[in-house]
Enzyme design. Structure first.
Site, short mmCIF file in Angstrom:
data_model
loop_
_atom_site.label_atom_id
_atom_site.label_comp_id
_atom_site.label_asym_id
_atom_site.label_seq_id
_atom_site.Cartn_x
_atom_site.Cartn_y
_atom_site.Cartn_z
N ASN A 189 0.81 -1.21 0.00
CA ASN A 189 0.00 0.00 0.00
C ASN A 189 0.85 1.27 0.00
OD1 ASN A 189 -2.37 1.37 -0.06
ND2 ASN A 189 -2.96 0.95 2.06
N HIS A 247 -13.67 -4.71 11.51
CA HIS A 247 -13.21 -3.40 11.97
C HIS A 247 -14.38 -2.50 12.34
CE1 HIS A 247 -8.96 -3.27 9.95
NE2 HIS A 247 -9.18 -4.40 10.56
N ARG A 267 -12.68 -5.68 16.06
CA ARG A 267 -11.63 -4.72 16.39
C ARG A 267 -12.28 -3.39 16.68
NH1 ARG A 267 -7.01 -2.12 12.51
NH2 ARG A 267 -8.73 -0.67 12.11
N TYR A 305 -6.19 7.10 13.03
CA TYR A 305 -6.08 5.86 12.28
C TYR A 305 -7.26 4.94 12.58
CZ TYR A 305 -5.60 1.08 11.47
OH TYR A 305 -5.93 -0.18 11.08
N ASP A 312 -5.90 -1.94 17.84
CA ASP A 312 -4.64 -1.74 17.11
C ASP A 312 -3.98 -0.44 17.57
OD1 ASP A 312 -3.86 -2.06 13.54
OD2 ASP A 312 -2.60 -1.59 15.27
N HIS A 317 -1.21 0.57 16.43
CA HIS A 317 -0.65 1.07 15.17
C HIS A 317 0.70 1.76 15.35
CE1 HIS A 317 -1.25 2.11 10.86
NE2 HIS A 317 -2.04 1.08 10.93
N GLU A 374 -2.59 -4.82 19.43
CA GLU A 374 -1.75 -5.00 18.23
C GLU A 374 -0.82 -3.82 18.02
OE1 GLU A 374 -4.18 -5.28 14.78
OE2 GLU A 374 -2.54 -4.89 13.41
N GLU A 387 2.62 -7.01 11.16
CA GLU A 387 2.08 -6.78 9.81
C GLU A 387 3.09 -6.05 8.93
OE1 GLU A 387 -1.41 -4.42 10.94
OE2 GLU A 387 -0.60 -2.86 9.64
N ARG A 444 1.24 -11.44 13.16
CA ARG A 444 0.32 -10.62 12.37
C ARG A 444 0.62 -10.60 10.88
NH1 ARG A 444 -3.93 -9.00 11.67
NH2 ARG A 444 -3.83 -6.74 11.52
N GLU A 454 -8.04 -11.55 10.27
CA GLU A 454 -8.60 -10.22 9.99
C GLU A 454 -9.37 -10.28 8.68
OE1 GLU A 454 -5.68 -7.18 9.73
OE2 GLU A 454 -7.11 -5.56 9.60
N TRP A 500 2.87 6.47 11.89
CA TRP A 500 1.42 6.57 11.57
C TRP A 500 0.73 5.29 11.94
CZ3 TRP A 500 -1.50 3.73 7.91
CH2 TRP A 500 -2.84 4.17 7.85
C1 CS2 Z 1 -3.99 -2.06 9.92
C2 CS2 Z 1 -3.82 -1.97 8.44
O1 CS2 Z 1 -5.56 -3.75 9.49
C3 CS2 Z 1 -4.67 -3.37 10.26
O2 CS2 Z 1 -4.30 -3.97 11.29
O3 CS2 Z 1 -2.79 -1.92 10.62
O4 CS2 Z 1 -5.07 -1.67 7.91
C4 CS2 Z 1 -2.82 -0.92 7.96
O5 CS2 Z 1 -3.18 0.35 8.44
C5 CS2 Z 1 -2.84 -0.94 6.45
O6 CS2 Z 1 -2.51 -2.23 6.02
C6 CS2 Z 1 -1.85 0.07 5.87
O7 CS2 Z 1 -1.91 0.00 4.47
MG MG Z 2 -2.64 -3.24 12.24
#
Ligand code: CS2
Ligand code: MG
Length: 409
Positions: free
Chosen positions: A37, A122, A147, A159, A217, A219, A243, A269, A290, A346, A409
Protein backbone atom coordinates in the site's frame (compact mmCIF):
# COMPACT_ATOMS: atom_id res chain seq x y z
CA UNK A 1 4.97 -28.29 -16.39
CA UNK A 2 6.98 -25.26 -17.56
CA UNK A 3 6.31 -21.60 -16.83
CA UNK A 4 5.25 -20.21 -20.19
CA UNK A 5 4.25 -16.62 -19.40
CA UNK A 6 4.41 -14.23 -16.45
CA UNK A 7 2.49 -10.94 -16.20
CA UNK A 8 2.21 -8.25 -13.56
CA UNK A 9 -1.25 -6.65 -13.45
CA UNK A 10 -1.70 -3.31 -11.66
CA UNK A 11 -5.34 -2.36 -11.18
CA UNK A 12 -7.15 0.14 -8.98
CA UNK A 13 -10.83 -0.64 -8.25
CA UNK A 14 -11.04 2.06 -5.57
CA UNK A 15 -7.57 1.21 -4.29
CA UNK A 16 -4.38 -0.10 -5.90
CA UNK A 17 -3.52 -3.80 -6.23
CA UNK A 18 -0.52 -5.56 -7.79
CA UNK A 19 -1.17 -9.11 -9.00
CA UNK A 20 1.19 -11.58 -10.63
CA UNK A 21 -0.18 -14.04 -13.17
CA UNK A 22 1.87 -17.14 -14.04
CA UNK A 23 0.65 -19.42 -16.84
CA UNK A 24 2.13 -22.84 -17.53
CA UNK A 25 2.63 -24.90 -20.67
CA UNK A 26 -0.37 -26.95 -19.51
CA UNK A 27 -2.52 -23.79 -19.61
CA UNK A 28 -2.91 -23.50 -15.82
CA UNK A 29 -2.84 -19.94 -14.45
CA UNK A 30 -1.79 -19.15 -10.90
CA UNK A 31 -2.18 -15.81 -9.10
CA UNK A 32 -0.12 -14.07 -6.44
CA UNK A 33 -0.70 -10.81 -4.52
CA UNK A 34 2.17 -8.30 -4.46
CA UNK A 35 0.30 -5.25 -3.14
CA UNK A 36 2.31 -2.85 -0.96
CA UNK A 37 0.00 0.00 0.00
CA UNK A 38 1.47 3.32 -1.17
CA UNK A 39 4.49 1.71 -2.86
CA UNK A 40 2.79 -0.52 -5.43
CA UNK A 41 4.86 0.48 -8.47
CA UNK A 42 8.13 -0.35 -6.68
CA UNK A 43 7.00 -3.96 -6.41
CA UNK A 44 5.53 -4.00 -9.92
CA UNK A 45 8.87 -2.79 -11.33
CA UNK A 46 10.81 -5.36 -9.28
CA UNK A 47 8.61 -8.08 -10.71
CA UNK A 48 8.63 -6.83 -14.30
CA UNK A 49 12.31 -5.94 -14.50
CA UNK A 50 13.98 -8.48 -12.24
CA UNK A 51 11.72 -11.48 -11.67
CA UNK A 52 9.58 -12.17 -14.72
CA UNK A 53 12.61 -12.78 -17.02
CA UNK A 54 14.02 -15.32 -14.53
CA UNK A 55 10.82 -17.38 -14.33
CA UNK A 56 9.94 -18.16 -17.95
CA UNK A 57 11.03 -21.72 -18.78
CA UNK A 58 11.39 -22.84 -15.14
CA UNK A 59 9.59 -25.93 -13.84
CA UNK A 60 6.44 -24.53 -12.19
CA UNK A 61 6.39 -27.44 -9.75
CA UNK A 62 9.69 -26.51 -8.10
CA UNK A 63 8.15 -24.13 -5.58
CA UNK A 64 10.78 -24.36 -2.83
CA UNK A 65 13.69 -24.15 -5.28
CA UNK A 66 12.16 -21.10 -6.97
CA UNK A 67 11.72 -19.46 -3.55
CA UNK A 68 15.36 -20.03 -2.63
CA UNK A 69 16.52 -19.04 -6.12
CA UNK A 70 14.73 -15.67 -5.96
CA UNK A 71 15.50 -15.02 -2.27
CA UNK A 72 19.20 -15.94 -2.13
CA UNK A 73 19.90 -15.23 -5.78
CA UNK A 74 18.89 -11.58 -5.43
CA UNK A 75 21.73 -11.04 -2.95
CA UNK A 76 19.87 -7.94 -1.67
CA UNK A 77 17.16 -9.64 0.31
CA UNK A 78 14.35 -9.23 2.85
CA UNK A 79 12.64 -5.84 2.93
CA UNK A 80 9.01 -5.11 1.96
CA UNK A 81 9.48 -4.77 -1.83
CA UNK A 82 11.48 -7.94 -2.46
CA UNK A 83 9.37 -10.05 -0.10
CA UNK A 84 6.07 -8.87 -1.64
CA UNK A 85 7.40 -9.74 -5.08
CA UNK A 86 8.65 -13.12 -3.85
CA UNK A 87 5.33 -13.72 -2.14
CA UNK A 88 3.44 -13.22 -5.38
CA UNK A 89 5.60 -15.73 -7.26
CA UNK A 90 5.37 -18.29 -4.48
CA UNK A 91 1.62 -17.95 -4.03
CA UNK A 92 1.01 -18.25 -7.78
CA UNK A 93 3.11 -21.43 -7.94
CA UNK A 94 1.20 -22.97 -5.03
CA UNK A 95 -2.05 -21.97 -6.78
CA UNK A 96 -0.83 -23.80 -9.91
CA UNK A 97 0.35 -26.87 -8.00
CA UNK A 98 -2.98 -27.25 -6.20
CA UNK A 99 -4.97 -26.73 -9.41
CA UNK A 100 -2.82 -29.36 -11.16
CA UNK A 101 -3.55 -31.72 -8.26
CA UNK A 102 -7.27 -30.95 -8.55
CA UNK A 103 -7.58 -29.89 -4.90
CA UNK A 104 -7.90 -26.73 -2.78
CA UNK A 105 -4.54 -25.46 -1.54
CA UNK A 106 -5.31 -26.26 2.11
CA UNK A 107 -5.36 -29.96 1.20
CA UNK A 108 -1.74 -29.70 0.03
CA UNK A 109 -0.89 -27.94 3.31
CA UNK A 110 -2.08 -30.85 5.42
CA UNK A 111 -5.84 -30.77 5.11
CA UNK A 112 -8.43 -29.03 7.28
CA UNK A 113 -7.73 -28.69 11.01
CA UNK A 114 -11.05 -26.83 11.64
CA UNK A 115 -14.37 -26.17 9.97
CA UNK A 116 -13.62 -22.49 9.45
CA UNK A 117 -11.40 -19.58 10.51
CA UNK A 118 -12.75 -17.14 13.13
CA UNK A 119 -12.82 -13.68 11.51
CA UNK A 120 -12.66 -10.27 13.09
CA UNK A 121 -14.05 -7.09 11.58
CA UNK A 122 -13.21 -3.40 11.97
CA UNK A 123 -15.73 -1.44 14.02
CA UNK A 124 -14.99 2.24 14.38
CA UNK A 125 -16.60 5.47 15.55
CA UNK A 126 -15.66 9.10 15.87
CA UNK A 127 -17.33 8.93 19.26
CA UNK A 128 -18.67 6.17 21.52
CA UNK A 129 -22.30 6.20 20.25
CA UNK A 130 -21.10 5.86 16.64
CA UNK A 131 -18.68 3.12 17.69
CA UNK A 132 -21.41 1.15 19.48
CA UNK A 133 -23.58 1.38 16.35
CA UNK A 134 -20.68 0.13 14.25
CA UNK A 135 -20.15 -2.84 16.58
CA UNK A 136 -23.86 -3.69 16.37
CA UNK A 137 -23.69 -3.48 12.56
CA UNK A 138 -20.72 -5.86 12.50
CA UNK A 139 -22.49 -8.33 14.81
CA UNK A 140 -25.52 -8.13 12.53
CA UNK A 141 -23.20 -8.77 9.56
CA UNK A 142 -22.12 -12.02 11.18
CA UNK A 143 -18.83 -11.13 12.85
CA UNK A 144 -18.14 -12.86 16.17
CA UNK A 145 -14.97 -10.89 16.99
CA UNK A 146 -14.54 -7.13 16.65
CA UNK A 147 -11.63 -4.72 16.39
CA UNK A 148 -12.40 -1.46 18.16
CA UNK A 149 -10.91 1.84 16.97
CA UNK A 150 -12.17 5.22 18.08
CA UNK A 151 -11.77 8.94 17.63
CA UNK A 152 -9.75 10.78 20.28
CA UNK A 153 -11.14 14.02 21.75
CA UNK A 154 -9.12 16.94 20.39
CA UNK A 155 -7.82 15.08 17.32
CA UNK A 156 -9.46 15.67 13.91
CA UNK A 157 -8.74 12.28 12.37
CA UNK A 158 -7.37 9.07 13.85
CA UNK A 159 -6.08 5.86 12.28
CA UNK A 160 -8.78 3.29 11.73
CA UNK A 161 -11.78 5.59 12.17
CA UNK A 162 -13.94 6.18 9.09
CA UNK A 163 -14.44 9.87 8.36
CA UNK A 164 -18.19 9.57 8.39
CA UNK A 165 -20.87 7.44 9.95
CA UNK A 166 -21.49 6.07 6.47
CA UNK A 167 -17.95 4.75 6.57
CA UNK A 168 -18.65 3.01 9.84
CA UNK A 169 -21.40 0.46 10.14
CA UNK A 170 -20.39 -2.88 8.75
CA UNK A 171 -19.39 -1.34 5.44
CA UNK A 172 -16.18 -0.15 6.99
CA UNK A 173 -14.71 1.78 4.09
CA UNK A 174 -11.72 3.30 5.79
CA UNK A 175 -9.03 3.32 3.09
CA UNK A 176 -6.01 5.11 4.56
CA UNK A 177 -4.13 5.57 1.27
CA UNK A 178 -5.35 8.82 -0.25
CA UNK A 179 -5.07 9.78 -3.93
CA UNK A 180 -3.27 13.07 -3.26
CA UNK A 181 -0.03 14.47 -4.73
CA UNK A 182 1.56 14.36 -1.27
CA UNK A 183 0.72 12.25 1.77
CA UNK A 184 -2.06 13.66 3.94
CA UNK A 185 -0.67 14.77 7.31
CA UNK A 186 -2.46 13.79 10.53
CA UNK A 187 -1.89 14.98 14.08
CA UNK A 188 -1.41 12.65 17.04
CA UNK A 189 -1.40 13.00 20.83
CA UNK A 190 -0.45 9.82 22.68
CA UNK A 191 -1.34 11.13 26.14
CA UNK A 192 -4.86 12.04 24.98
CA UNK A 193 -5.10 8.57 23.44
CA UNK A 194 -3.94 6.82 26.63
CA UNK A 195 -6.49 8.75 28.70
CA UNK A 196 -9.37 8.02 26.32
CA UNK A 197 -9.07 4.40 25.18
CA UNK A 198 -9.80 2.73 28.55
CA UNK A 199 -13.03 4.74 28.82
CA UNK A 200 -14.05 3.46 25.39
CA UNK A 201 -13.54 -0.18 26.33
CA UNK A 202 -15.40 0.42 29.59
CA UNK A 203 -18.39 1.60 27.52
CA UNK A 204 -18.08 -1.27 25.02
CA UNK A 205 -17.93 -3.95 27.71
CA UNK A 206 -20.87 -2.30 29.53
CA UNK A 207 -22.91 -2.50 26.33
CA UNK A 208 -21.85 -5.89 24.94
CA UNK A 209 -20.72 -7.84 28.00
CA UNK A 210 -17.54 -9.75 28.86
CA UNK A 211 -17.65 -12.51 26.23
CA UNK A 212 -17.29 -10.73 22.87
CA UNK A 213 -13.64 -11.00 21.64
CA UNK A 214 -12.39 -7.41 21.33
CA UNK A 215 -9.17 -6.38 19.59
CA UNK A 216 -7.40 -3.04 19.39
CA UNK A 217 -4.64 -1.74 17.11
CA UNK A 218 -2.11 0.63 18.64
CA UNK A 219 -0.65 1.07 15.17
CA UNK A 220 3.02 1.47 16.18
CA UNK A 221 2.51 4.76 18.06
CA UNK A 222 3.50 4.17 21.64
CA UNK A 223 6.84 4.00 23.41
CA UNK A 224 7.32 0.72 25.27
CA UNK A 225 6.39 2.22 28.63
CA UNK A 226 3.30 3.91 27.14
CA UNK A 227 2.31 0.56 25.60
CA UNK A 228 2.85 -1.13 28.98
CA UNK A 229 0.61 1.50 30.58
CA UNK A 230 -2.14 0.95 28.00
CA UNK A 231 -1.90 -2.84 28.21
CA UNK A 232 -2.22 -2.63 31.98
CA UNK A 233 -5.16 -0.16 31.84
CA UNK A 234 -7.02 -2.47 29.41
CA UNK A 235 -6.64 -5.63 31.52
CA UNK A 236 -10.09 -5.21 33.13
CA UNK A 237 -11.62 -5.36 29.61
CA UNK A 238 -9.98 -8.70 28.73
CA UNK A 239 -8.88 -7.92 25.15
CA UNK A 240 -8.27 -10.68 22.64
CA UNK A 241 -5.14 -8.71 21.67
CA UNK A 242 -3.43 -5.33 21.63
CA UNK A 243 -1.75 -5.00 18.23
CA UNK A 244 1.37 -3.10 17.18
CA UNK A 245 1.64 -1.60 20.66
CA UNK A 246 5.07 -0.22 19.80
CA UNK A 247 7.22 -0.06 16.62
CA UNK A 248 8.53 -3.55 15.91
CA UNK A 249 12.09 -2.63 14.91
CA UNK A 250 13.27 -3.08 18.50
CA UNK A 251 12.12 -6.54 19.55
CA UNK A 252 13.48 -6.05 23.07
CA UNK A 253 10.91 -3.25 23.58
CA UNK A 254 8.29 -5.97 23.87
CA UNK A 255 10.28 -7.44 26.76
CA UNK A 256 9.46 -4.31 28.77
CA UNK A 257 5.77 -4.36 27.83
CA UNK A 258 5.54 -8.05 28.74
CA UNK A 259 6.88 -7.32 32.21
CA UNK A 260 3.95 -4.98 32.96
CA UNK A 261 0.85 -6.48 31.41
CA UNK A 262 -0.98 -9.72 30.65
CA UNK A 263 -2.93 -8.15 27.77
CA UNK A 264 -2.11 -10.44 24.80
CA UNK A 265 0.19 -8.88 22.20
CA UNK A 266 0.09 -9.15 18.40
CA UNK A 267 2.72 -7.72 16.06
CA UNK A 268 4.23 -8.16 12.63
CA UNK A 269 2.08 -6.78 9.81
CA UNK A 270 5.07 -4.69 8.70
CA UNK A 271 7.58 -7.52 9.24
CA UNK A 272 8.90 -9.27 6.15
CA UNK A 273 10.58 -12.44 7.30
CA UNK A 274 10.81 -15.03 10.03
CA UNK A 275 14.02 -13.33 11.18
CA UNK A 276 12.00 -10.34 12.40
CA UNK A 277 10.15 -12.69 14.75
CA UNK A 278 12.81 -15.05 16.06
CA UNK A 279 13.66 -13.25 19.34
CA UNK A 280 9.97 -12.48 19.94
CA UNK A 281 9.05 -16.15 19.61
CA UNK A 282 11.96 -17.60 21.54
CA UNK A 283 11.21 -15.31 24.52
CA UNK A 284 7.45 -15.64 24.08
CA UNK A 285 7.13 -11.84 23.88
CA UNK A 286 4.09 -12.02 21.62
CA UNK A 287 0.94 -14.12 21.40
CA UNK A 288 -0.04 -13.68 17.74
CA UNK A 289 1.84 -13.43 14.43
CA UNK A 290 0.32 -10.62 12.37
CA UNK A 291 2.08 -11.02 9.02
CA UNK A 292 0.21 -11.46 5.76
CA UNK A 293 1.24 -14.01 3.13
CA UNK A 294 1.63 -11.03 0.76
CA UNK A 295 4.33 -9.26 2.79
CA UNK A 296 6.29 -12.20 4.14
CA UNK A 297 7.48 -14.10 1.08
CA UNK A 298 4.38 -16.15 0.31
CA UNK A 299 2.81 -19.42 1.41
CA UNK A 300 6.14 -21.24 1.67
CA UNK A 301 7.61 -18.65 4.05
CA UNK A 302 4.40 -18.11 6.01
CA UNK A 303 3.94 -21.83 6.66
CA UNK A 304 7.52 -22.09 7.98
CA UNK A 305 7.00 -19.00 10.18
CA UNK A 306 3.73 -20.30 11.61
CA UNK A 307 5.22 -23.75 12.22
CA UNK A 308 8.07 -22.09 14.17
CA UNK A 309 5.55 -19.98 16.10
CA UNK A 310 3.69 -23.16 17.04
CA UNK A 311 6.82 -24.46 18.78
CA UNK A 312 6.54 -21.50 21.21
CA UNK A 313 2.77 -21.59 21.63
CA UNK A 314 2.25 -18.49 19.46
CA UNK A 315 -0.78 -18.42 17.17
CA UNK A 316 -1.65 -16.90 13.81
CA UNK A 317 -3.51 -13.62 13.44
CA UNK A 318 -2.90 -12.87 9.78
CA UNK A 319 -3.26 -9.37 8.41
CA UNK A 320 -6.33 -8.96 6.23
CA UNK A 321 -7.20 -5.31 5.47
CA UNK A 322 -8.49 -4.30 2.06
CA UNK A 323 -4.93 -3.56 0.93
CA UNK A 324 -4.34 -7.28 0.99
CA UNK A 325 -6.02 -8.34 -2.25
CA UNK A 326 -8.58 -11.16 -2.42
CA UNK A 327 -5.71 -13.30 -3.78
CA UNK A 328 -3.64 -12.64 -0.68
CA UNK A 329 -6.68 -13.09 1.54
CA UNK A 330 -7.46 -16.46 -0.03
CA UNK A 331 -3.87 -17.63 0.49
CA UNK A 332 -4.21 -16.74 4.19
CA UNK A 333 -7.48 -18.66 4.47
CA UNK A 334 -5.94 -21.87 3.14
CA UNK A 335 -3.19 -21.59 5.76
CA UNK A 336 -5.77 -20.66 8.45
CA UNK A 337 -7.68 -23.86 7.74
CA UNK A 338 -4.67 -26.16 7.71
CA UNK A 339 -2.32 -25.09 10.52
CA UNK A 340 -2.88 -26.25 14.09
CA UNK A 341 -1.93 -22.95 15.77
CA UNK A 342 -4.61 -20.81 14.16
CA UNK A 343 -5.65 -17.79 16.21
CA UNK A 344 -7.87 -15.43 14.27
CA UNK A 345 -8.15 -13.90 10.78
CA UNK A 346 -8.60 -10.22 9.99
CA UNK A 347 -11.37 -9.72 7.45
CA UNK A 348 -12.12 -6.30 6.01
CA UNK A 349 -14.58 -6.93 3.21
CA UNK A 350 -13.47 -5.72 -0.22
CA UNK A 351 -15.58 -3.33 -2.25
CA UNK A 352 -17.95 -4.52 -5.01
CA UNK A 353 -15.57 -3.07 -7.66
CA UNK A 354 -12.68 -5.07 -6.20
CA UNK A 355 -14.79 -8.22 -6.26
CA UNK A 356 -15.67 -7.53 -9.91
CA UNK A 357 -11.96 -7.71 -10.69
CA UNK A 358 -11.09 -10.61 -8.37
CA UNK A 359 -13.66 -13.41 -8.54
CA UNK A 360 -13.50 -15.19 -5.20
CA UNK A 361 -14.97 -18.42 -3.85
CA UNK A 362 -14.19 -18.04 -0.15
CA UNK A 363 -17.19 -17.78 2.17
CA UNK A 364 -18.06 -16.03 5.46
CA UNK A 365 -20.79 -17.58 7.59
CA UNK A 366 -21.46 -17.92 11.35
CA UNK A 367 -18.43 -15.73 12.01
CA UNK A 368 -16.13 -18.14 10.17
CA UNK A 369 -14.24 -17.82 6.89
CA UNK A 370 -13.67 -20.80 4.59
CA UNK A 371 -11.39 -20.76 1.50
CA UNK A 372 -13.80 -23.09 -0.42
CA UNK A 373 -12.94 -26.40 -2.04
CA UNK A 374 -12.29 -24.92 -5.45
CA UNK A 375 -8.98 -26.19 -6.88
CA UNK A 376 -6.00 -23.99 -6.03
CA UNK A 377 -6.57 -20.66 -4.25
CA UNK A 378 -10.11 -20.37 -5.59
CA UNK A 379 -9.66 -16.85 -7.00
CA UNK A 380 -9.58 -15.71 -10.63
CA UNK A 381 -8.67 -12.33 -12.10
CA UNK A 382 -10.94 -10.69 -14.68
CA UNK A 383 -8.42 -8.74 -16.73
CA UNK A 384 -11.07 -6.85 -18.68
CA UNK A 385 -12.51 -5.57 -15.41
CA UNK A 386 -8.99 -4.87 -14.14
CA UNK A 387 -8.29 -2.72 -17.20
CA UNK A 388 -11.30 -0.54 -16.34
CA UNK A 389 -9.51 0.64 -13.18
CA UNK A 390 -6.14 2.21 -14.07
CA UNK A 391 -3.51 2.80 -11.41
CA UNK A 392 -3.75 6.03 -9.44
CA UNK A 393 -0.93 7.08 -7.08
CA UNK A 394 -2.02 6.99 -3.44
CA UNK A 395 -0.07 7.58 -0.25
CA UNK A 396 -0.57 6.47 3.31
CA UNK A 397 -0.76 9.43 5.72
CA UNK A 398 2.21 10.94 7.55
CA UNK A 399 1.68 11.45 11.27
CA UNK A 400 2.98 14.34 13.33
CA UNK A 401 2.78 15.11 17.04
CA UNK A 402 1.06 18.33 18.08
CA UNK A 403 4.45 20.12 18.03
CA UNK A 404 5.02 19.04 14.42
CA UNK A 405 7.46 16.21 15.10
CA UNK A 406 7.06 13.34 12.62
CA UNK A 407 5.64 10.28 14.38
CA UNK A 408 4.72 6.72 13.41
CA UNK A 409 1.42 6.57 11.57
C1 CS2 B 1 -3.99 -2.06 9.92
C2 CS2 B 1 -3.82 -1.97 8.44
O1 CS2 B 1 -5.56 -3.75 9.49
C3 CS2 B 1 -4.67 -3.37 10.26
O2 CS2 B 1 -4.30 -3.97 11.29
O3 CS2 B 1 -2.79 -1.92 10.62
O4 CS2 B 1 -5.07 -1.67 7.91
C4 CS2 B 1 -2.82 -0.92 7.96
O5 CS2 B 1 -3.18 0.35 8.44
C5 CS2 B 1 -2.84 -0.94 6.45
O6 CS2 B 1 -2.51 -2.23 6.02
C6 CS2 B 1 -1.85 0.07 5.87
O7 CS2 B 1 -1.91 0.00 4.47
MG1 MG C 1 -2.64 -3.24 12.24
Amino acid sequence: MRIESVRTVVTSPGRNFVTLRITTSDGITGLGDATLNGRELAVAAYLTEHVEPLLVGRDAGRVEDTWQYLYRGAYWRRGPVTMAALAAVDTALWDIKAQAAGMPLYELLGGASRRGALAYGHASGRDVPELLDSIRAHLDAGYRAIRVQTGIPGLDSVYGVAASAAGGGDRYDYEPARRTALPVEETWDTRAYLRHVPTVFEAVRAEFGPELPLLHDGHHRMTPIQAAKLGKSLEPYDLFWLEDATPGEDPTALRLIRQHTTTPLAIGEVFNSVHDYTPLLQERLIDYVRSAVTHTGGVTAMKKLLDLAAVYGVKSGMHGPTDISPVGQAAALHLDLAIHNFGIQEYMRHSPDTLDVFRTSYTFADGLLHPSDAPGLGVTLDEEAAARFPYAPAYLPVNRLTDGTVHDW
